[in-house]
Motif scaffolding. Sequence first.
Motif, short mmCIF file in Angstrom:
data_model
loop_
_atom_site.label_atom_id
_atom_site.label_comp_id
_atom_site.label_asym_id
_atom_site.label_seq_id
_atom_site.Cartn_x
_atom_site.Cartn_y
_atom_site.Cartn_z
N MET A 1 0.84 -1.19 0.00
CA MET A 1 0.00 0.00 0.00
C MET A 1 0.88 1.25 0.00
N PRO A 2 0.41 2.31 -0.65
CA PRO A 2 1.16 3.56 -0.66
C PRO A 2 1.22 4.21 0.73
N LEU A 3 2.26 4.97 0.97
CA LEU A 3 2.44 5.66 2.25
C LEU A 3 2.12 7.15 2.07
N TYR A 4 1.47 7.72 3.07
CA TYR A 4 1.05 9.12 3.00
C TYR A 4 1.35 9.85 4.29
N GLU A 5 1.51 11.18 4.17
CA GLU A 5 1.55 12.08 5.32
C GLU A 5 0.40 13.07 5.14
N ILE A 29 -11.35 7.36 10.17
CA ILE A 29 -11.67 7.34 8.74
C ILE A 29 -10.69 6.44 7.99
N VAL A 30 -9.40 6.58 8.30
CA VAL A 30 -8.37 5.78 7.62
C VAL A 30 -8.55 4.30 7.94
N GLU A 31 -8.72 3.98 9.22
CA GLU A 31 -8.80 2.58 9.63
C GLU A 31 -10.11 1.91 9.19
N ASP A 32 -11.21 2.65 9.15
CA ASP A 32 -12.48 2.08 8.71
C ASP A 32 -12.48 1.73 7.22
N ASN A 33 -11.62 2.40 6.46
CA ASN A 33 -11.57 2.15 5.02
C ASN A 33 -10.40 1.28 4.61
N GLY A 34 -9.79 0.58 5.56
CA GLY A 34 -8.76 -0.39 5.22
C GLY A 34 -7.34 0.12 5.28
N GLY A 35 -7.11 1.26 5.89
CA GLY A 35 -5.75 1.79 6.03
C GLY A 35 -5.23 1.57 7.43
N ASP A 66 -0.55 4.36 5.93
CA ASP A 66 -0.52 3.66 4.66
C ASP A 66 -1.93 3.17 4.37
N ALA A 67 -2.38 3.44 3.14
CA ALA A 67 -3.76 3.14 2.76
C ALA A 67 -3.88 3.18 1.24
N PRO A 68 -4.91 2.54 0.71
CA PRO A 68 -5.16 2.64 -0.72
C PRO A 68 -5.63 4.06 -1.09
N PRO A 69 -5.45 4.48 -2.34
CA PRO A 69 -5.80 5.84 -2.75
C PRO A 69 -7.24 6.29 -2.46
N PRO A 70 -8.25 5.43 -2.56
CA PRO A 70 -9.61 5.92 -2.23
C PRO A 70 -9.75 6.40 -0.78
N VAL A 71 -8.93 5.88 0.12
CA VAL A 71 -8.99 6.32 1.51
C VAL A 71 -8.55 7.78 1.62
N VAL A 72 -7.56 8.16 0.84
CA VAL A 72 -7.08 9.54 0.86
C VAL A 72 -8.19 10.48 0.38
N ALA A 73 -8.88 10.08 -0.66
CA ALA A 73 -9.98 10.90 -1.17
C ALA A 73 -11.07 11.07 -0.11
N ILE A 86 -8.88 24.52 9.06
CA ILE A 86 -8.76 25.66 8.16
C ILE A 86 -7.85 25.37 6.95
N ARG A 87 -6.93 24.44 7.08
CA ARG A 87 -6.10 24.01 5.96
C ARG A 87 -5.70 22.55 6.18
N TYR A 88 -5.42 21.86 5.05
CA TYR A 88 -4.93 20.48 5.14
C TYR A 88 -4.11 20.18 3.90
N MET A 89 -3.24 19.18 4.00
CA MET A 89 -2.45 18.73 2.87
C MET A 89 -2.10 17.26 3.07
N THR A 90 -2.25 16.49 2.02
CA THR A 90 -1.86 15.08 2.05
C THR A 90 -0.86 14.86 0.93
N ILE A 91 0.27 14.25 1.26
CA ILE A 91 1.27 13.95 0.23
C ILE A 91 1.65 12.48 0.31
N ARG A 92 2.03 11.94 -0.82
CA ARG A 92 2.51 10.56 -0.86
C ARG A 92 4.02 10.58 -0.65
N VAL A 93 4.52 9.67 0.19
CA VAL A 93 5.95 9.61 0.49
C VAL A 93 6.47 8.22 0.17
N ASP A 94 7.77 8.13 -0.04
CA ASP A 94 8.40 6.84 -0.32
C ASP A 94 8.51 6.00 0.95
#
Length: 137
Positions: A1-5, A29-35, A66-73, A86-94
Amino acid sequence: MPLYEHVFLARQDLAQAQVDALAENATKIVEDNGGKVVRTEAWGLRNLAYRIAKNRKAHYVALDFDAPPPVVAELERQTQINEDVIRYMTIRVDEHETGPSAMMRRGDRDKRGRDDDRGDRGDREDRPRRSRDDFDA
């Protein structure tokens, strides 16, 4: 699975308990959707570079997961709906950082003080002290 911050900024007038509840909600939200959430860090109430929605400060919270891409959405959709964020950002990391993040290490450095980073010059005690009488007028 891809890794995210995922980092989000919460309003300055929230209590720490409310900020923790926002972080728990994001984790749910992350854990309920398989992350899987690897780490959650609250960076505390910090000054903003510029005002955002009449806020000069914000509570910063970071999640590593770490989660599949639909979880990020879904996470971003839920975060966008929340009025307290007020602000948020999600990035994919190695790979995720091991140990504390750079923001947490920065706080440790500030507590130690500036002199610890510079070290001792070593020549202060070798130099004789001079008085006014040593200088010719």
